[in-house]
Design an enzyme around this catalytic site. Structure first.
Site, PDB file in Angstrom:
ATOM      1  N   ARG A  18     -34.132 -35.945  29.743  1.00 24.70           N
ATOM      2  CA  ARG A  18     -34.690 -36.729  30.851  1.00 24.70           C
ATOM      3  C   ARG A  18     -35.594 -37.875  30.424  1.00 24.70           C
ATOM      4  NH1 ARG A  18     -30.905 -35.045  34.311  1.00 24.70           N
ATOM      5  NH2 ARG A  18     -31.300 -33.033  35.278  1.00 24.70           N
TER       6      ARG A  18
ATOM      7  N   ASP B 226     -25.677 -27.493  29.165  1.00 20.94           N
ATOM      8  CA  ASP B 226     -25.880 -28.486  30.229  1.00 20.94           C
ATOM      9  C   ASP B 226     -27.265 -28.284  30.853  1.00 20.94           C
ATOM     10  OD1 ASP B 226     -25.589 -30.546  31.997  1.00 20.94           O
ATOM     11  OD2 ASP B 226     -24.035 -29.613  33.207  1.00 20.94           O
TER      12      ASP B 226
HETATM   13 ZN   LIG Z   1     -21.805 -33.419  33.302  1.00 18.22          ZN
END
Ligand SMILES: [Zn+2]
Length: 429
Positions: free
Chosen positions: A64, A305
Protein backbone atom coordinates in the site's frame (compact mmCIF):
# COMPACT_ATOMS: atom_id res chain seq x y z
CA UNK A 1 29.52 -14.90 13.82
CA UNK A 2 28.47 -18.56 13.76
CA UNK A 3 25.03 -19.97 14.37
CA UNK A 4 23.90 -23.59 14.38
CA UNK A 5 20.23 -24.37 13.84
CA UNK A 6 20.19 -27.74 15.43
CA UNK A 7 17.96 -30.79 15.39
CA UNK A 8 15.08 -29.88 13.10
CA UNK A 9 13.47 -31.61 10.14
CA UNK A 10 14.99 -29.82 7.16
CA UNK A 11 12.55 -29.67 4.26
CA UNK A 12 14.23 -28.11 1.25
CA UNK A 13 11.94 -28.75 -1.74
CA UNK A 14 14.25 -27.19 -4.36
CA UNK A 15 16.75 -29.99 -3.74
CA UNK A 16 14.23 -32.69 -2.80
CA UNK A 17 15.77 -32.73 0.65
CA UNK A 18 13.84 -33.95 3.70
CA UNK A 19 16.24 -34.90 6.49
CA UNK A 20 16.72 -34.60 10.22
CA UNK A 21 19.74 -32.35 10.51
CA UNK A 22 21.49 -29.12 11.30
CA UNK A 23 22.33 -25.93 9.42
CA UNK A 24 25.50 -23.99 10.12
CA UNK A 25 25.41 -20.29 9.36
CA UNK A 26 28.46 -18.08 9.15
CA UNK A 27 28.39 -14.36 8.38
CA UNK A 28 24.77 -14.42 7.23
CA UNK A 29 25.20 -17.26 4.77
CA UNK A 30 24.60 -20.99 4.93
CA UNK A 31 27.94 -22.73 5.40
CA UNK A 32 26.83 -26.32 5.79
CA UNK A 33 23.70 -28.49 5.87
CA UNK A 34 23.87 -32.01 7.20
CA UNK A 35 23.44 -34.51 9.95
CA UNK A 36 25.26 -33.79 13.21
CA UNK A 37 27.35 -30.81 12.20
CA UNK A 38 30.13 -29.92 14.62
CA UNK A 39 29.16 -26.43 15.67
CA UNK A 40 32.16 -25.72 17.84
CA UNK A 41 32.10 -22.06 18.80
CA UNK A 42 28.67 -21.48 17.29
CA UNK A 43 25.64 -20.12 19.03
CA UNK A 44 23.00 -22.87 19.10
CA UNK A 45 19.35 -22.44 18.09
CA UNK A 46 17.40 -25.52 19.12
CA UNK A 47 15.00 -26.54 16.35
CA UNK A 48 13.91 -29.83 17.87
CA UNK A 49 10.35 -30.60 16.82
CA UNK A 50 10.35 -27.89 14.16
CA UNK A 51 10.46 -27.90 10.40
CA UNK A 52 13.42 -25.97 9.07
CA UNK A 53 12.49 -24.56 5.67
CA UNK A 54 13.86 -22.01 3.25
CA UNK A 55 12.53 -18.57 4.16
CA UNK A 56 8.96 -18.41 2.85
CA UNK A 57 8.29 -16.35 -0.29
CA UNK A 58 5.03 -14.53 -0.96
CA UNK A 59 4.84 -13.22 -4.50
CA UNK A 60 1.56 -11.32 -4.10
CA UNK A 61 1.43 -8.69 -1.37
CA UNK A 62 -0.08 -5.22 -1.24
CA UNK A 63 2.13 -3.04 0.94
CA UNK A 64 0.00 0.00 0.00
CA UNK A 65 2.97 2.36 -0.04
CA UNK A 66 3.16 4.97 -1.47
CA UNK A 67 -0.03 6.85 -0.83
CA UNK A 68 -2.28 4.42 0.98
CA UNK A 69 -0.51 4.26 4.33
CA UNK A 70 -3.77 4.21 6.28
CA UNK A 71 -4.16 0.65 5.02
CA UNK A 72 -0.53 -0.50 5.34
CA UNK A 73 3.03 0.67 4.85
CA UNK A 74 6.40 -0.93 4.31
CA UNK A 75 7.17 -0.83 8.04
CA UNK A 76 3.99 -2.60 9.14
CA UNK A 77 3.66 -4.85 6.09
CA UNK A 78 7.15 -6.30 6.32
CA UNK A 79 6.65 -6.94 10.03
CA UNK A 80 3.42 -8.76 9.27
CA UNK A 81 5.39 -10.80 6.72
CA UNK A 82 8.04 -11.70 9.29
CA UNK A 83 5.39 -12.62 11.85
CA UNK A 84 3.81 -14.92 9.27
CA UNK A 85 7.09 -16.65 8.43
CA UNK A 86 8.04 -14.86 5.20
CA UNK A 87 11.53 -13.65 4.34
CA UNK A 88 10.84 -12.42 0.79
CA UNK A 89 7.73 -10.71 -0.48
CA UNK A 90 6.85 -9.05 -3.78
CA UNK A 91 4.61 -6.01 -3.64
CA UNK A 92 1.99 -5.02 -6.17
CA UNK A 93 2.03 -1.62 -7.90
CA UNK A 94 -1.61 -0.54 -7.40
CA UNK A 95 -0.63 2.26 -5.04
CA UNK A 96 -1.15 6.02 -5.15
CA UNK A 97 0.49 6.94 -7.41
CA UNK A 98 0.79 3.67 -9.28
CA UNK A 99 4.29 2.22 -9.42
CA UNK A 100 4.79 2.66 -13.17
CA UNK A 101 8.20 4.38 -13.34
CA UNK A 102 11.78 3.60 -12.43
CA UNK A 103 11.79 6.29 -9.74
CA UNK A 104 8.80 4.67 -8.04
CA UNK A 105 10.41 1.23 -8.18
CA UNK A 106 13.66 2.61 -6.74
CA UNK A 107 11.66 4.39 -4.07
CA UNK A 108 10.06 1.17 -2.87
CA UNK A 109 13.35 -0.71 -2.87
CA UNK A 110 15.04 2.12 -0.96
CA UNK A 111 12.21 2.44 1.58
CA UNK A 112 12.20 -1.31 2.09
CA UNK A 113 15.92 -1.28 2.83
CA UNK A 114 15.45 1.46 5.41
CA UNK A 115 12.14 0.44 6.99
CA UNK A 116 11.63 -3.21 6.16
CA UNK A 117 12.60 -6.33 8.07
CA UNK A 118 12.25 -8.81 5.20
CA UNK A 119 13.35 -8.67 1.57
CA UNK A 120 10.97 -6.74 -0.67
CA UNK A 121 10.83 -7.16 -4.43
CA UNK A 122 8.92 -4.57 -6.42
CA UNK A 123 6.44 -5.41 -9.15
CA UNK A 124 5.94 -2.61 -11.69
CA UNK A 125 2.71 -1.74 -13.46
CA UNK A 126 2.20 -3.12 -16.94
CA UNK A 127 0.36 -0.02 -18.16
CA UNK A 128 0.75 3.65 -17.22
CA UNK A 129 -1.38 4.37 -14.19
CA UNK A 130 -2.71 0.83 -14.57
CA UNK A 131 -5.20 2.38 -16.95
CA UNK A 132 -4.78 -0.27 -19.60
CA UNK A 133 -4.17 2.29 -22.36
CA UNK A 134 -0.43 2.66 -22.80
CA UNK A 135 2.47 0.49 -21.69
CA UNK A 136 4.40 1.70 -18.67
CA UNK A 137 8.19 2.25 -18.80
CA UNK A 138 8.89 -1.45 -18.50
CA UNK A 139 12.58 -1.39 -19.45
CA UNK A 140 13.36 1.46 -17.04
CA UNK A 141 11.51 -0.26 -14.21
CA UNK A 142 13.33 -3.54 -14.81
CA UNK A 143 16.64 -1.64 -14.80
CA UNK A 144 15.61 -0.16 -11.44
CA UNK A 145 14.90 -3.62 -10.04
CA UNK A 146 11.31 -4.53 -10.89
CA UNK A 147 10.96 -8.32 -10.87
CA UNK A 148 7.64 -8.60 -12.73
CA UNK A 149 4.94 -6.47 -14.34
CA UNK A 150 1.27 -6.40 -13.43
CA UNK A 151 -1.89 -4.35 -13.54
CA UNK A 152 -3.13 -6.41 -10.58
CA UNK A 153 -6.45 -5.19 -9.31
CA UNK A 154 -7.56 -4.81 -12.94
CA UNK A 155 -7.78 -7.05 -15.94
CA UNK A 156 -6.05 -5.60 -18.99
CA UNK A 157 -9.08 -5.36 -21.25
CA UNK A 158 -7.17 -4.65 -24.45
CA UNK A 159 -5.79 -7.88 -25.85
CA UNK A 160 -3.51 -5.82 -28.05
CA UNK A 161 -1.97 -3.96 -25.12
CA UNK A 162 -1.62 -7.15 -23.09
CA UNK A 163 0.13 -8.84 -25.99
CA UNK A 164 2.51 -5.91 -26.35
CA UNK A 165 3.20 -6.05 -22.61
CA UNK A 166 3.97 -9.77 -22.75
CA UNK A 167 6.41 -9.26 -25.61
CA UNK A 168 8.10 -6.27 -24.04
CA UNK A 169 8.45 -7.86 -20.59
CA UNK A 170 9.76 -11.00 -22.22
CA UNK A 171 12.63 -9.05 -23.78
CA UNK A 172 13.85 -8.60 -20.21
CA UNK A 173 12.94 -12.14 -19.21
CA UNK A 174 10.30 -10.79 -16.81
CA UNK A 175 6.93 -12.34 -16.22
CA UNK A 176 3.60 -10.56 -16.64
CA UNK A 177 1.17 -11.27 -13.82
CA UNK A 178 -2.49 -11.20 -14.77
CA UNK A 179 -5.47 -10.43 -12.56
CA UNK A 180 -7.75 -12.46 -14.76
CA UNK A 181 -11.39 -11.44 -14.50
CA UNK A 182 -13.20 -10.18 -17.60
CA UNK A 183 -14.46 -6.85 -16.27
CA UNK A 184 -17.71 -6.59 -18.20
CA UNK A 185 -18.88 -9.77 -16.48
CA UNK A 186 -17.93 -8.82 -12.91
CA UNK A 187 -18.96 -5.16 -12.78
CA UNK A 188 -20.78 -4.47 -9.50
CA UNK A 189 -20.47 -8.11 -8.52
CA UNK A 190 -19.60 -8.82 -4.91
CA UNK A 191 -19.43 -12.59 -4.59
CA UNK A 192 -19.30 -15.83 -6.56
CA UNK A 193 -22.32 -16.53 -8.77
CA UNK A 194 -24.09 -19.62 -7.54
CA UNK A 195 -26.67 -20.96 -5.12
CA UNK A 196 -25.46 -18.75 -2.27
CA UNK A 197 -25.55 -15.50 -4.27
CA UNK A 198 -29.05 -16.43 -5.44
CA UNK A 199 -30.12 -17.07 -1.87
CA UNK A 200 -28.62 -13.79 -0.63
CA UNK A 201 -29.86 -11.87 -3.67
CA UNK A 202 -26.43 -10.38 -4.21
CA UNK A 203 -24.92 -9.32 -7.53
CA UNK A 204 -22.18 -11.72 -8.42
CA UNK A 205 -18.95 -12.43 -10.28
CA UNK A 206 -19.35 -15.65 -12.25
CA UNK A 207 -16.49 -18.10 -12.64
CA UNK A 208 -16.83 -17.79 -16.41
CA UNK A 209 -15.46 -14.24 -16.12
CA UNK A 210 -12.23 -15.72 -14.83
CA UNK A 211 -12.27 -18.58 -17.33
CA UNK A 212 -12.53 -16.26 -20.33
CA UNK A 213 -9.80 -13.98 -19.03
CA UNK A 214 -7.40 -16.84 -18.27
CA UNK A 215 -8.12 -18.43 -21.65
CA UNK A 216 -7.31 -15.21 -23.54
CA UNK A 217 -4.14 -14.59 -21.57
CA UNK A 218 -2.93 -18.16 -22.00
CA UNK A 219 -3.58 -17.97 -25.75
CA UNK A 220 -1.58 -14.76 -26.00
CA UNK A 221 1.25 -16.32 -24.00
CA UNK A 222 1.21 -19.27 -26.36
CA UNK A 223 1.13 -17.02 -29.42
CA UNK A 224 3.97 -14.78 -28.25
CA UNK A 225 6.03 -17.42 -26.47
CA UNK A 226 6.28 -15.01 -23.54
CA UNK A 227 6.00 -15.76 -19.83
CA UNK A 228 2.66 -15.35 -18.12
CA UNK A 229 1.64 -15.81 -14.50
CA UNK A 230 -1.99 -16.02 -13.45
CA UNK A 231 -2.61 -14.49 -10.04
CA UNK A 232 -5.07 -15.92 -7.52
CA UNK A 233 -6.60 -18.66 -9.66
CA UNK A 234 -9.98 -19.59 -8.22
CA UNK A 235 -12.06 -21.38 -10.84
CA UNK A 236 -12.02 -25.04 -11.86
CA UNK A 237 -11.99 -24.32 -15.61
CA UNK A 238 -9.11 -21.88 -15.22
CA UNK A 239 -7.10 -24.62 -13.49
CA UNK A 240 -7.87 -26.96 -16.37
CA UNK A 241 -6.90 -24.38 -19.05
CA UNK A 242 -3.58 -23.81 -17.31
CA UNK A 243 -2.99 -27.55 -16.93
CA UNK A 244 -3.57 -28.13 -20.66
CA UNK A 245 -1.46 -25.11 -21.63
CA UNK A 246 1.44 -26.38 -19.54
CA UNK A 247 1.18 -29.72 -21.32
CA UNK A 248 1.54 -27.90 -24.64
CA UNK A 249 4.64 -26.14 -23.36
CA UNK A 250 3.11 -22.69 -22.84
CA UNK A 251 5.20 -20.66 -20.37
CA UNK A 252 2.41 -20.13 -17.91
CA UNK A 253 2.55 -20.36 -14.12
CA UNK A 254 -0.15 -19.85 -11.53
CA UNK A 255 -0.76 -19.12 -7.89
CA UNK A 256 -3.61 -19.83 -5.50
CA UNK A 257 -4.37 -18.09 -2.23
CA UNK A 258 -4.92 -19.69 1.18
CA UNK A 259 -8.50 -18.38 1.20
CA UNK A 260 -9.42 -19.74 -2.21
CA UNK A 261 -7.89 -23.08 -1.23
CA UNK A 262 -9.81 -23.37 2.02
CA UNK A 263 -13.01 -21.28 2.06
CA UNK A 264 -16.20 -21.39 0.02
CA UNK A 265 -18.86 -18.83 -0.79
CA UNK A 266 -20.82 -20.11 2.21
CA UNK A 267 -18.49 -17.92 4.28
CA UNK A 268 -20.29 -14.90 2.81
CA UNK A 269 -23.62 -15.84 4.40
CA UNK A 270 -22.98 -13.80 7.55
CA UNK A 271 -22.04 -10.76 5.40
CA UNK A 272 -18.65 -10.49 7.06
CA UNK A 273 -16.85 -8.02 4.79
CA UNK A 274 -13.60 -9.90 5.44
CA UNK A 275 -14.92 -12.55 3.05
CA UNK A 276 -15.15 -10.07 0.18
CA UNK A 277 -12.25 -10.73 -2.18
CA UNK A 278 -11.52 -10.59 -5.93
CA UNK A 279 -11.85 -13.06 -7.44
CA UNK A 280 -14.54 -14.16 -5.01
CA UNK A 281 -14.63 -17.22 -2.74
CA UNK A 282 -16.18 -19.94 -4.86
CA UNK A 283 -18.09 -23.17 -4.28
CA UNK A 284 -16.61 -26.44 -2.99
CA UNK A 285 -16.11 -27.98 -6.45
CA UNK A 286 -13.83 -25.08 -7.38
CA UNK A 287 -11.90 -25.45 -4.14
CA UNK A 288 -11.34 -29.14 -4.81
CA UNK A 289 -10.12 -28.36 -8.34
CA UNK A 290 -7.63 -25.87 -6.92
CA UNK A 291 -6.27 -28.43 -4.46
CA UNK A 292 -5.94 -30.94 -7.25
CA UNK A 293 -4.09 -28.32 -9.29
CA UNK A 294 -1.77 -27.72 -6.39
CA UNK A 295 -1.03 -31.41 -6.08
CA UNK A 296 -0.44 -32.12 -9.77
CA UNK A 297 1.81 -29.10 -10.33
CA UNK A 298 -0.63 -26.97 -12.30
CA UNK A 299 -0.46 -24.39 -9.54
CA UNK A 300 3.11 -23.38 -8.81
CA UNK A 301 2.75 -21.09 -5.83
CA UNK A 302 0.66 -20.27 -2.81
CA UNK A 303 0.44 -16.50 -2.51
CA UNK A 304 -1.56 -14.58 0.06
CA UNK A 305 -2.82 -11.58 -1.95
CA UNK A 306 -2.37 -9.78 1.38
CA UNK A 307 -4.66 -6.81 0.78
CA UNK A 308 -5.16 -4.83 3.99
CA UNK A 309 -7.66 -2.00 4.36
CA UNK A 310 -8.28 0.50 7.14
CA UNK A 311 -10.95 -0.62 9.62
CA UNK A 312 -13.35 2.19 8.69
CA UNK A 313 -13.21 1.09 5.04
CA UNK A 314 -14.07 -2.53 5.78
CA UNK A 315 -16.69 -1.72 8.44
CA UNK A 316 -19.36 -1.08 5.84
CA UNK A 317 -22.26 -2.74 4.20
CA UNK A 318 -21.02 -5.71 2.20
CA UNK A 319 -21.68 -4.19 -1.20
CA UNK A 320 -19.78 -0.99 -0.34
CA UNK A 321 -16.75 -2.58 1.34
CA UNK A 322 -13.48 -2.83 -0.61
CA UNK A 323 -12.18 -6.25 -1.55
CA UNK A 324 -9.29 -7.95 0.18
CA UNK A 325 -7.99 -8.69 3.65
CA UNK A 326 -4.68 -9.15 5.41
CA UNK A 327 -3.35 -12.64 4.77
CA UNK A 328 0.31 -12.68 5.73
CA UNK A 329 -0.11 -13.64 9.38
CA UNK A 330 -2.58 -16.48 8.88
CA UNK A 331 -1.24 -18.11 5.72
CA UNK A 332 0.91 -20.87 7.26
CA UNK A 333 -1.69 -21.76 9.88
CA UNK A 334 -4.58 -21.84 7.42
CA UNK A 335 -2.72 -23.93 4.86
CA UNK A 336 -1.34 -26.42 7.36
CA UNK A 337 -4.67 -26.79 9.14
CA UNK A 338 -6.78 -27.24 6.02
CA UNK A 339 -4.41 -29.01 3.63
CA UNK A 340 -1.71 -30.75 5.66
CA UNK A 341 -3.55 -31.87 8.79
CA UNK A 342 -6.44 -33.14 6.64
CA UNK A 343 -4.04 -35.27 4.60
CA UNK A 344 -4.71 -33.46 1.31
CA UNK A 345 -1.13 -32.25 0.80
CA UNK A 346 2.26 -33.17 2.23
CA UNK A 347 4.56 -30.72 3.93
CA UNK A 348 7.17 -30.85 1.13
CA UNK A 349 4.41 -30.13 -1.40
CA UNK A 350 3.12 -27.18 0.57
CA UNK A 351 6.56 -25.78 1.27
CA UNK A 352 7.55 -26.05 -2.37
CA UNK A 353 4.63 -23.77 -3.23
CA UNK A 354 5.69 -21.31 -0.55
CA UNK A 355 9.43 -21.22 -1.30
CA UNK A 356 11.08 -22.32 -4.54
CA UNK A 357 7.81 -22.27 -6.52
CA UNK A 358 7.29 -18.51 -6.32
CA UNK A 359 11.04 -17.82 -6.17
CA UNK A 360 11.53 -19.41 -9.59
CA UNK A 361 8.77 -17.30 -11.10
CA UNK A 362 10.24 -14.06 -9.77
CA UNK A 363 13.86 -15.01 -10.51
CA UNK A 364 16.77 -14.06 -8.30
CA UNK A 365 17.95 -15.86 -5.22
CA UNK A 366 15.46 -17.18 -2.71
CA UNK A 367 13.61 -20.30 -1.78
CA UNK A 368 16.47 -22.77 -1.42
CA UNK A 369 18.77 -23.84 1.40
CA UNK A 370 22.27 -24.46 0.09
CA UNK A 371 25.84 -23.63 1.04
CA UNK A 372 26.70 -20.11 -0.06
CA UNK A 373 23.08 -18.90 -0.13
CA UNK A 374 21.90 -16.17 2.21
CA UNK A 375 20.66 -17.71 5.44
CA UNK A 376 16.97 -16.89 4.96
CA UNK A 377 15.29 -19.59 7.01
CA UNK A 378 11.84 -20.17 8.47
CA UNK A 379 11.14 -22.52 11.36
CA UNK A 380 7.64 -23.92 11.56
CA UNK A 381 5.96 -25.83 14.35
CA UNK A 382 3.45 -27.91 12.38
CA UNK A 383 1.53 -28.92 15.48
CA UNK A 384 1.36 -25.60 17.32
CA UNK A 385 -2.28 -24.81 18.06
CA UNK A 386 -3.33 -21.19 18.18
CA UNK A 387 -6.39 -19.03 17.81
CA UNK A 388 -6.47 -16.19 15.29
CA UNK A 389 -6.65 -12.92 17.21
CA UNK A 390 -6.44 -10.07 14.73
CA UNK A 391 -5.83 -7.53 17.49
CA UNK A 392 -2.32 -8.97 17.78
CA UNK A 393 -1.55 -8.60 14.05
CA UNK A 394 1.37 -6.47 12.91
CA UNK A 395 -0.52 -5.48 9.76
CA UNK A 396 -2.73 -2.41 9.90
CA UNK A 397 -5.51 -4.38 8.20
CA UNK A 398 -7.14 -6.23 11.07
CA UNK A 399 -9.99 -7.84 9.15
CA UNK A 400 -9.72 -11.56 8.48
CA UNK A 401 -12.26 -14.23 7.63
CA UNK A 402 -10.27 -16.53 9.93
CA UNK A 403 -10.93 -14.44 13.05
CA UNK A 404 -11.37 -16.62 16.14
CA UNK A 405 -10.49 -19.81 14.29
CA UNK A 406 -8.35 -22.42 15.95
CA UNK A 407 -5.46 -23.26 13.65
CA UNK A 408 -2.74 -25.91 13.83
CA UNK A 409 0.68 -24.94 12.53
CA UNK A 410 2.64 -21.72 12.89
CA UNK A 411 5.92 -20.14 11.88
CA UNK A 412 7.92 -19.88 15.11
CA UNK A 413 11.18 -18.30 13.97
CA UNK A 414 12.47 -16.38 10.98
CA UNK A 415 16.06 -15.63 10.02
CA UNK A 416 16.96 -13.14 7.32
CA UNK A 417 20.64 -13.29 6.30
CA UNK A 418 21.28 -15.27 9.48
CA UNK A 419 19.69 -12.67 11.74
CA UNK A 420 16.82 -13.78 13.96
CA UNK A 421 14.03 -11.29 13.21
CA UNK A 422 11.00 -13.19 14.52
CA UNK A 423 10.63 -15.57 17.41
CA UNK A 424 7.37 -17.09 18.64
CA UNK A 425 5.35 -14.62 16.62
CA UNK A 426 7.18 -11.60 17.99
CA UNK A 427 9.09 -9.45 15.51
CA UNK A 428 12.38 -8.47 17.10
CA UNK A 429 13.26 -5.37 15.08
ZN1 LIG B 1 -5.58 -9.30 -8.08
Amino acid sequence: MKLLIKGGRIINPALNMDIAGDILITDGCIAEIGQKIDGAGAEIFDATGYIVAPGLVDMHVHLREPGLEAKEDIYSGTRAAAAGGFTTIACMPNTKPVVDSSIAVSGIIQRAQNEGVVRVRAIGALSKGQEGKELAEIGDMVAAGAVALSDDGHYVSSARLFQAGLLYANMFDKVVISHAEEESLVEDGHMHEGAISAMLGMRSRPAVAEDIAVMRDVMLAEYTGARLHIAHVSSANAVEFIRQAKKRGVKVTAEATPHHLTLTDEAVIGFDTATKVNPPLRSADHVQALIQGLNDGTIDAIATDHAPHAAEEKDMEYIYAPSGFAGLETSVGVILTSLYHTGQCTLPQILEKMTIGPARILGGEAGVLQPGAAADITLIDPDREWVVDETTFYTKGKKTPFSGQKLKGKAVAVFVAGELIMKNGEVLK
